[in-house]
Write an enzyme that holds these catalytic residues in place. Structure first.
Site, PDB file in Angstrom:
ATOM      1  N   TYR A 154      47.312  75.408  -5.631  1.00 13.18           N
ATOM      2  CA  TYR A 154      45.966  75.023  -6.047  1.00 13.18           C
ATOM      3  C   TYR A 154      44.876  75.570  -5.116  1.00 13.18           C
ATOM      4  CZ  TYR A 154      48.512  71.633  -8.882  1.00 13.18           C
ATOM      5  OH  TYR A 154      49.364  71.036  -9.761  1.00 13.18           O
ATOM      6  N   HIS A 203      58.044  85.710   8.604  1.00 14.58           N
ATOM      7  CA  HIS A 203      58.373  84.369   9.106  1.00 14.58           C
ATOM      8  C   HIS A 203      59.433  83.720   8.224  1.00 14.58           C
ATOM      9  CE1 HIS A 203      57.375  81.137  11.912  1.00 14.58           C
ATOM     10  NE2 HIS A 203      57.402  80.273  10.909  1.00 14.58           N
ATOM     11  N   ARG A 228      58.503  79.599  19.065  1.00 16.77           N
ATOM     12  CA  ARG A 228      58.071  78.583  18.111  1.00 16.77           C
ATOM     13  C   ARG A 228      56.963  77.681  18.648  1.00 16.77           C
ATOM     14  NH1 ARG A 228      62.498  74.598  15.707  1.00 16.77           N
ATOM     15  NH2 ARG A 228      63.451  76.612  15.216  1.00 16.77           N
TER      16      ARG A 228
END
Length: 867
Positions: A121, A77, A31
Site C-alpha cells: 500500500y 539482503h 547486522r
C-alpha cells in the site's frame, strides 16, 4: 565401513564455541552495529543503495515499497521481507530519525505506536539528504564487494557527505554488546567537523562541545541536566535525562497542563493511558481529565487539574511517575575498521572527517584519471584538426577502419585511443567553430588537471575541499535545535512535589512531631491554632506550636553536638488531635543521644544574604560558647554533621539564632549568671569547640541555660530552683561584664531552695509548665510570679508533696486568654502575607516566636494547647 569413514568425531564443546563465536561475529559485523564512517548497518545501506540503483530518486515519482523491498531482497539482503521493510519505514519516520532519509507516501506508522501499512500500500523514494549520502558513489570513492550470490556488487560503505552516525544516531543489540547512540543537530555537528579540521585534530572533546552542544532529538523535549551529556561526549557512555515540554494554562475555574513535546522513543498513546491508569488507581490525585488533542499542526495532550490542586505539583508528579521524564542511555559502540569500539565525540568526528578525506582523495584520483584520458584524446583531435586534409586523405585511402587507425598511428605517432577517436570523429567537428571548442575544452581540462593534482599533492587544499563540501551541506540542510537544554538541573527536587503551603508544626515535650495544614486550624470556631484535644500520653504535653511553610527546613541539634536537617514536608501530617511521630524515627540519631534544640529556616540554601548575616550561638553545660555563621549549616547531609566540637564530659544544652547584635545571659546551677554582648564571641568554623563563656565554680557545677535578650522593656529573667522556688528579675539587674567571668548571683541558693534548674526570658503573656521528676505537670501564669531582686531566694512556686521529689524541667508557653488567641490568629494570617525565614526554639525553652527576618522582634507566632 564407508559410512564410518564419513563420520568425523569432534569435541562438542569446541564445536559449540566455534559456532557461537562465528555467529556472534556475524551479528556484530554484519547486522547489529553501524559503521562509524556512514553510520549505517548493512540493511540500511542496502536499502538506500538499492533505491539508488532503481533510479528511485527525490526528483522521480514514488515507487511501491513492495518493489523496493523485493529488489533489495533479491539482489543484496537475503533475509525476511519485514526486516527490509521496517528498516525502510524507520528511515522515513520523522519522529524516529532526526533527518529522515526516505520520503514516504502513505501510512508509515505514528508516534502513538501504530504499525505502518503493508508494503503493497505504501510508496517511497529517496530524500534529498539521502542523495547526499550516495553522491559520487560511481566515482570509485568506496570499496565494493560481491553480493550474497556473487552476481552483483554492493558498497561496503557509502561516500556520505553528512556525519550520519552523529546526526541520526543508531541503536542495536548484538551478541555480548549493544549500541545506543542519540541523534544530534546537523549544523552543530558540521561546525564541530570544521573546527576539528581547522585545529588539525588538536581540538579536545571539551573544545568540540563548544560546537556540538548536546543530542538533538526529533521529538524535541528538553535535556534536563548536563552532567550525563558531558560524560557521554567524553567517554562514549552516559545517561541523558529528557523531559517533555509542558505549559500550565488557565481554564474555567481550574488550571490545565498542556504537553506539546514528549521525550524521544516515548509512545504517546501509552503515556496517556498510563496517566489515566494512575488517576483511576488513586495513585495520582488532582487530575480530572486527560485527552489527546494532537492534530496535523502538532502534538497537544491536555491534562485538566482539579480546582483545589496545584498544577505545578501535578506536573512535577507527572515527571516523576510517568515517561514524561525519561532517560536515554548513551552507549557509543560502532565498527571501526571492522571491529567494535567505544567512541567519544572526538573519535566519531575524526572517523567521519578521515572518511571524507579518503572519499575526496579517491574521487579526485578518479576525476584526474578521466580528465587526463580526455586531455589525451583532445590532444589527438587538435593535431588531427590542424592536419585535417592529410588525415582525411589517409582515412579515405584506407580499406578498413583498422588500417586507417594503424596508418594514422604510423604517420602522427598517435596512441591507439587517439587514433580511434579521430577515425570515429564526426564530420561536423571539421568546422572552424568546433575546432575552437576543442582548444577551449583542452584549456579547461588542463586547468582541471592542475587543480586535481594540487588537491592530491597538498593536504591543506584537500581538507579545504572537505570543509567547503561540509559547509555546502550545512547551508542546504542545516536547521535549528529542536531539543532545549537546561544545564543546571540534575535531579528532581523533592520540593517540586509539594506546594509551599503554610503548616502548623507541633512538637510535644517527649519529642513527638507532626504537621497540620493551617487551613484546618483556621476553620475552628475560636480561630486559634492551639493543640486542643491532642492525643498525648498522660505525662506528655505540647511544648512547641509554630507556623512553617512546606519548603522550610528544621535544623535539629543534639546533646552530642550533631546537626540534622528535616524538611517540613518530611514531617508526617496529622490531624489536630493526632499524637504525631517520634522525631528519633525520622532521623539517624544515635540511641544514646538526645535532641536539644530546633532552628527553623525558610530558605536555607537559596537566601544567601540571610544565611551569611545571621549566626548560631551554641552553649554547652561546661560553660563553652561558640558563634558560627548560619551558612556553615546550609549543606544538608543525610547522616548529619558535627555542629560543635565537644569534650568527652561536655554536652550541648542550647542553640540560639542571632543577628550579631544580641546580648546573652548564661546561668549555672549554683545560682550565678553572666551577661555579655555577643560581639565578645568571635565567629568560628562549624567544627570548632568554642571559647569560655562562663567560669564554673567547681567540677560538679554546670550551665543550666542560655537566653538571648530580645525586648529589654517587656522581658524579665525567670529562674526556678529544683525545690520549687522561683522569681523574676529585671534584666538591668544583671550588669554587663566580660565573657568568661563567674557572673553575679541570680538567686540565693540554700538547702531549702536546692540548685538552680532553669532560666528563661519571659513576658507576662507567658505561662509556665513545670514538670516534676515524679511525672506531675503543673501550669501557672508568669504574671503571678513576683518581680524581685536578683540576689533573693525567691518565692515558693509549687509545693512538692513527695519528700524526694524535685523539679525536672521548666517550659514556657503562651497563656490561653481569648485576647491572646485572637492576637495570635491575626499574626498567623499576617504570616501568609510575608516570607518566613526562621525562628529559634529549644526543647526546654519555648521562646517567643520572632519575626523571621528580624530575630529580635518579639511578635508571637504560636499558641499552647487549651486545657
Amino acid at each position: 565401513m564407508v559410512d564410518q569413514d564419513r563420520i568425523i568425531k569432534i569435541n562438542i564443546e569446541d564445536e559449540m564455541k566455534s559456532a557461537y563465536i562465528d555467529y556472534s561475529m556475524s551479528v556484530i559485523v554484519s547486522r547489529a552495529l553501524p559503521d562509524v564512517r556512514d553510520g549505517f548497518k548493512p540493511v540500511h545501506r542496502r536499502v538506500l543503495f538499492g533505491m539508488n540503483e532503481l533510479g528511485n530518486n527525490s526528483d522521480k515519482p514514488y515507487k511501491k515499497s513492495a518493489r523496493i523491498v523485493g529488489d533489495v531482497l533479491g539482489k543484496y539482503h537475503p533475509h525476511g521481507d519485514s526486516s527490509v521493510y521496517y528498516a525502510m519505514v524507520r528511515l522515513a519516520q520523522p519522529w524516529s530519525l532526526r533527518y529522515p532519509l526516505v520520503d514516504g507516501q502513505g501510512n508509515f506508522g505514528s508516534v502513538d505506536g501504530d504499525s505502518p501499512a503493508a508494503m503493497r500500500y505504501t510508496e517511497a523514494r529517496l530524500s534529498k539528504l539521502a542523495e547526499e549520502m550516495l553522491r559520487d558513489i560511481d566515482k570509485d570513492t568506496v570499496d565494493f564487494q560481491l553480493n550474497f550470490d556473487d552476481t552483483l556488487k554492493e558498497p561496503t560503505v557509502l561516500p556520505t557527505r553528512i556525519p550520519n552516525l552523529l546526526v541520526n544516531g543508531a541503536s542495536g543489540i548484538a551478541v555480548g554488546m549493544a549500541t545506543n547512540m542519540p541523534p544530534h543537530n546537523m549544523s552543530e555537528v558540521l561546525d564541530g567537523c570544521v573546527a576539528y579540521i581547522d585545529s588539525r585534530g588538536e581540538i579536545d572533546v571539551e573544545g568540540l562541545m563548544e560546537y556540538v552542544k548536546a543530542p538533538d532529538f526529533p521529538t524535541g523535549a528538553t535535556i534536563y541536566g548536563y552532567a550525563g551529556v558531558k560524560e557521554a561526549f567524553e567517554t562514549g557512555r552516559g545517561r541523558v535525562i529528557l523531559r517533555g515540554k509542558a505549559e500550565i494554562e488557565p481554564a474555567q475555574n481550574h488550571d490545565r497542563i498542556v504537553i506539546t513535546e514528549i521525550p524521544y522513543l516515548v509512545n504517546k498513546a501509552e503515556l496517556i493511558k498510563y496517566i489515566a491508569d494512575l488517576v483511576n488507581e488513586k495513585r495520582l490525585d488532582g487530575i480530572s481529565y486527560v485527552n489527546d488533542e494532537s492534530d496535523r499542526s502538532g502534538m497537544r495532550i491536555i491534562v485538566d487539574v482539579k480546582k483545589d490542586a496545584n498544577a505545578n505539583v501535578i506536573l512535577n508528579k507527572l515527571y516523576k511517575m510517568t515517561a514524561l521524564q525519561s532517560s536515554f542511555s548513551v552507549n557509543n559502540i560502532a565498527l571501526v575498521n571492522g571491529r567494535p569500539r567505544q567512541l567519544n565525540l572526538k573519535d566519531m568526528i575524526k572517523a567521519f572527517v578521515d572518511h571524507r578525506q579518503d572519499v575526496v582523495m579517491r574521487r579526485t584520483r578518479y576525476e584526474l584519471k578521466k580528465a587526463e584520458e580526455r586531455a589525451h584524446i583532445l590532444e589527438g583531435l587538435i593535431i588531427a584538426s590542424d592536419n585535417i586534409d592529410e588525415v582525411i586523405s589517409i582515412i579515405r585511402s584506407s580499406r578498413s577502419p583498422q588500417e586507417a587507425i594503424e596508418r594514422l598511428i604510423e604517420r602522427f605517432s598517435f596512441s591507439d585511443i587517439q587514433a580511434r577517436a579521430i577515425v570515429e570523429m564526426r564530420l561536423r567537428q571539421l568546422t572552424g567553430l568546433e575546432q575552437n571548442k576543442l582548444h577551449a575544452e583542452y584549456e579547461e581540462i588542463e586547468k582541471l588537471i592542475a587543480r586535481l593534482k594540487e588537491i592530491l599533492e597538498n593536504e591543506d587544499v584537500c581538507m579545504q575541499v572537505v570543509k567547503d563540501e561540509l559547509q555546502e551541506v550545512k547551508d542546504k540542510y542545516g536547521d535549528k535545535r529542536k531539543t532545549d537544554i537546561i544545564y543546571a538541573s540534575e535531579e528532581l527536587n523533592p520540593e517540586d512535589f509539594y506546594s509551599d503551603d503554610e503548616m502548623i508544626i507541633t512538637i510535644s515535650h517527649m519529642g513527638y512531631i507532626k504537621r497540620t495544614p493551617l487551613t484546618e486550624f483556621r476553620a475552628q470556631g475560636r480561630g486559634g491554632v492551639g493543640a486542643k484535644g491532642s492525643e498525648t500520653r498522660d505525662e506528655d504535653f505540647v511544648e512547641y506550636i509554630y507556623p512553617a511553610s512546606m519548603h522550610a527546613t528544621l535544623l535539629i541539634f543534639t546533646a552530642k553536638g550533631k546537626c540534622y536537617w528535616l524538611k517540613v514536608y518530611e514531617i508526617p501530617e496529622g490531624a489536630k488531635n493526632a499524637k504525631g511521630r517520634a522525631i528519633q524515627n525520622l532521623l539517624n540519631i544515635e540511641p544514646d543521644d538526645k535532641i536539644q534544640a530546633f532552628i527553623r529556616v525558610k530558605k536555607l540554601t537559596s537566601d544567601l544574604e540571610f544565611i551569611n548575616s545571621h549566626y548560631l550561638l551554641f552553649c554547652t553545660k561546661k560553660g563553652v560558647i561558640k558563634k558560627t555563621l548560619l551558612e556553615a549549616y546550609s549543606r544538608p547531609r543525610q547522616n548529619g554533621v558535627n555542629a560543635i566540637g565537644l569534650r568527652e564530659d561536655d554536652g550541648l544544652i542550647q542553640v540560639k539564632m542571632t543577628n550579631g547584635d544580641n546580648e546573652v545571659l548564661i546561668a549555672n546551677k549554683n545560682g550565678r549568671a553572666i551577661r555579655f554582648h555577643e560581639s565578645a564571641v568571635r565567629v568560628m568554623g562549624r567544627t570548632a569547640s568554642g571559647v569560655r563563656g562562663m567560669t564554673l565554680d567547681n567540677e560538679e557545677d554546670e550551665v543550666i541555660g542560655m537566653v538571648t535578650i530580645k525586648d529589654m522593656e517587656k522581658e524579665t529573667i525567670l529562674v526556678v530552683s529544683e525545690q520549687g522556688y522561683g522569681k523574676r528579675s529585671h534584666i538591668e539587674d544583671y550588669r554587663i561584664t566580660n565573657r568568661g567571668g563567674k557572673g553575679v548571683k541570680t538567686i540565693n541558693i540554700t538547702d531549702k531552695t536546692g540548685k538552680l534548674v532553669a532560666m528563661k526570658n519571659v513576658t507576662e503573656d507567658n505561662d509556665l509548665m513545670i514538670i516534676n521528676k515524679s511525672g506531675i505537670t503543673i501550669r501557672m501564669k508568669v504574671a503571678d510570679i513576683s518581680v524581685i531582686g536578683r540576689a533573693t531566694q525567691g518565692v515558693r512556686l509549687i509545693n512538692l508533696e513527695k519528700r524526694h521529689d524535685e523539679i525536672a524541667s521548666v517550659c514556657k508557653v503562651l497563656s490561653e486568654t481569648d485576647e491572646e488567641i485572637a492576637e495570635q490568629k491575626a499574626e498567623r494570617d499576617a504570616l501568609l502575607e510575608r516570607e518566613v525565614h526562621e525562628s529559634v526554639l529549644t526543647p526546654d525553652v519555648i521562646a517567643d516566636l520572632p519575626d523571621d527576618d528580624e530575630p529580635n522582634d518579639d511578635s508571637e507566632g504560636r499558641e499552647e494547647e487549651t486545657e
